[in-house]
Design a protein around this motif. Sequence first.
Motif, PDB file in Angstrom:
ATOM      1  N   HIS A 155      61.525   5.197   1.119  1.00 25.55           N
ATOM      2  CA  HIS A 155      59.857   5.660   0.393  1.00 25.55           C
ATOM      3  C   HIS A 155      59.570   7.040   1.249  1.00 25.55           C
ATOM      4  O   HIS A 155      59.628   7.395   2.050  1.00 25.55           O
ATOM      5  CB  HIS A 155      59.269   4.690   0.266  1.00 25.55           C
ATOM      6  N   ILE A 156      59.791   8.049   0.209  1.00 28.06           N
ATOM      7  CA  ILE A 156      58.742   9.159   0.565  1.00 28.06           C
ATOM      8  C   ILE A 156      57.631   9.435  -0.254  1.00 28.06           C
ATOM      9  O   ILE A 156      57.211   9.640  -1.298  1.00 28.06           O
ATOM     10  CB  ILE A 156      60.323  10.422   0.091  1.00 28.06           C
ATOM     11  N   ILE A 157      56.526  10.174   0.529  1.00 27.42           N
ATOM     12  CA  ILE A 157      55.102  10.289   0.334  1.00 27.42           C
ATOM     13  C   ILE A 157      55.153  11.882   0.127  1.00 27.42           C
ATOM     14  O   ILE A 157      54.918  12.181   1.289  1.00 27.42           O
ATOM     15  CB  ILE A 157      54.029   9.853   0.717  1.00 27.42           C
ATOM     16  N   ASP A 158      55.497  12.408  -0.958  1.00 31.77           N
ATOM     17  CA  ASP A 158      55.564  13.684  -0.638  1.00 31.77           C
ATOM     18  C   ASP A 158      53.512  14.107  -1.177  1.00 31.77           C
ATOM     19  O   ASP A 158      53.956  14.488  -2.652  1.00 31.77           O
ATOM     20  CB  ASP A 158      56.002  14.417  -1.451  1.00 31.77           C
ATOM     21  N   GLY A 188      55.052  10.938  -5.649  1.00 34.42           N
ATOM     22  CA  GLY A 188      54.109  12.260  -5.729  1.00 34.42           C
ATOM     23  C   GLY A 188      52.983  12.901  -5.476  1.00 34.42           C
ATOM     24  O   GLY A 188      52.125  12.303  -6.559  1.00 34.42           O
ATOM     25  N   ILE A 189      52.604  13.192  -4.469  1.00 32.44           N
ATOM     26  CA  ILE A 189      50.551  13.841  -4.974  1.00 32.44           C
ATOM     27  C   ILE A 189      50.270  15.471  -5.618  1.00 32.44           C
ATOM     28  O   ILE A 189      50.937  16.162  -4.938  1.00 32.44           O
ATOM     29  CB  ILE A 189      49.930  14.386  -3.794  1.00 32.44           C
ATOM     30  N   ALA A 200      58.882  14.804 -12.218  1.00 31.83           N
ATOM     31  CA  ALA A 200      59.517  13.030 -12.439  1.00 31.83           C
ATOM     32  C   ALA A 200      60.766  13.855 -13.210  1.00 31.83           C
ATOM     33  O   ALA A 200      62.009  12.558 -13.109  1.00 31.83           O
ATOM     34  CB  ALA A 200      58.322  12.377 -13.880  1.00 31.83           C
ATOM     35  N   LEU A 201      60.310  14.537 -14.617  1.00 30.71           N
ATOM     36  CA  LEU A 201      61.256  14.142 -15.810  1.00 30.71           C
ATOM     37  C   LEU A 201      62.516  15.459 -15.150  1.00 30.71           C
ATOM     38  O   LEU A 201      63.986  14.303 -14.718  1.00 30.71           O
ATOM     39  CB  LEU A 201      61.088  15.718 -17.135  1.00 30.71           C
ATOM     40  N   PHE A 216      59.854   7.645  -9.228  1.00 31.63           N
ATOM     41  CA  PHE A 216      59.181   8.141  -9.357  1.00 31.63           C
ATOM     42  C   PHE A 216      58.319   7.763  -9.625  1.00 31.63           C
ATOM     43  O   PHE A 216      57.396   7.960 -10.781  1.00 31.63           O
ATOM     44  CB  PHE A 216      59.179   9.818  -9.678  1.00 31.63           C
ATOM     45  N   ASN A 217      56.734   7.872  -8.300  1.00 30.72           N
ATOM     46  CA  ASN A 217      55.347   7.519  -8.652  1.00 30.72           C
ATOM     47  C   ASN A 217      54.495   8.609  -8.490  1.00 30.72           C
ATOM     48  O   ASN A 217      53.879   8.858  -7.099  1.00 30.72           O
ATOM     49  CB  ASN A 217      55.282   6.326  -7.719  1.00 30.72           C
TER      50      ASN A 217
END
Length: 464
Positions: A155-158, A188-189, A200-201, A216-217
């Motif tokens: 899990h990556i928080i960008d 993604g923030i 996301a696309l 993708f969240n």
Amino acid sequence: MIPEGPSPVTSSPLQFFPWMSPSPGIGSPFPWLWELKPEERGLWLIRLLVACANHVAAGSLENANIGLEQISHLASPDGDTMQRIAAYFTEALANRMLKAWPGLHKALNSTKISSVPDEILVQKLFFELCPFLKLAYIITNQAIVEAMEGEKMVHIIDLNSCEPAQWINLFQTFSARPEGPPHLRITGIHEQKKVLEQMALRLTEEAEKLDIPFQFNPRVCKLENLDLESLRVKTGEALAVSSVLQLHSLLATDDEVPRRNFNSPPASKTRVLQMTQRTFGELLEKEPVHIYNPSSDIASSPSSLAPAPKMGSFLAALRALSPKVMVVTEQESNHNGPTLMERLIEALNFYAALFDCLESTVSRAPIERQKVEKMLFGEEIKNIIACEGGERKERHEKLEKWILRLDLAGFGRVPLSYHGMLQAGRLLQTNNYDGYKMKEENGCLVMCWQERPLYSISAWGFRR
């Protein structure tokens, strides 16, 4: 050398240049100014900018107006590096002066439209024209790859989710793992919904091509409003955090104080220090224009930190998520000083190097370079110079302060990947990025133009 005498806070910039006409109606200064060599003209511009800024800081708007008029004869957004720098700094100083009349300032800015496509375009142009973001992404991705070795769920928080190219490169690396790619989730923030939709696309398409399990969240919010506890790292997930040129904005929320007229005279007088007559490049690199302000010595000390409860709580919340690695990229300059003059001198040094390296990569004419300078660098300069309080978001600080902040929050430094640094070095060599350099500093990486540090990258893990 600028002559001693009356403090530039209370004297006109024309006191240093008596042959310049104070009347806007008389026309340009003496024609021989245009016959000066670029480095000599740059030196005059620096002197005029510093003198003018002193008047702005002191609230002497009439003298500042005279200074801006004189600078306008020499500055140009289409000229050489120093002419272009001067054009954007004078715009920033004028913007700050206008804020003495809030109604006038609001009226002049009431019809401005912020275009999301333009913001996306200028960020992409900066990524393409200069290697700094490419280097940051290479180093960040390799740190994540090595930290996630053997992990099946990642899990990556960008914290600044706007450039798909970073994660596409990571997808390709993960897909080549002998054991196969992990199940990958990126949160993604970004404050613009359209940016996250495009992310996301693009990322979903690439993940499908490489047969990577991917989710993708999107989180549409400003960084200061992000509720980290709501991100819910799932059981079995290994967490990584990527922050590219974002953390400094949180310092603005710790400066939401009752606003005073920041064009009023400061408590302590500021003095312009001496400059020798070298080329402006040598001046900015080897003998930067300094200021002396006793009231700000402690606040600006590298070993001291101003109280920043919002930053502290945000970093503590990040640490509570137990990331295996967090990679932080930040501007390597102190644009968070308490006084206008401190920030102006630091910003002159920093952006002169950025404009210079951009011109070395792209010739003076192309519209792409002009867009990056006006819409990215110019807006940052305006924020640093013209804004105060919570409105001032571009609060860049040097690596030594980030080390202190992250250490106090319970993070421990992680050595940067040797393989990642080799990859970054190859990028500079194979693309003929002459003049760009990388230096190791305190176990971190500093990216430079010539010898001038411009950006830093550091990797961190949570201390148990």
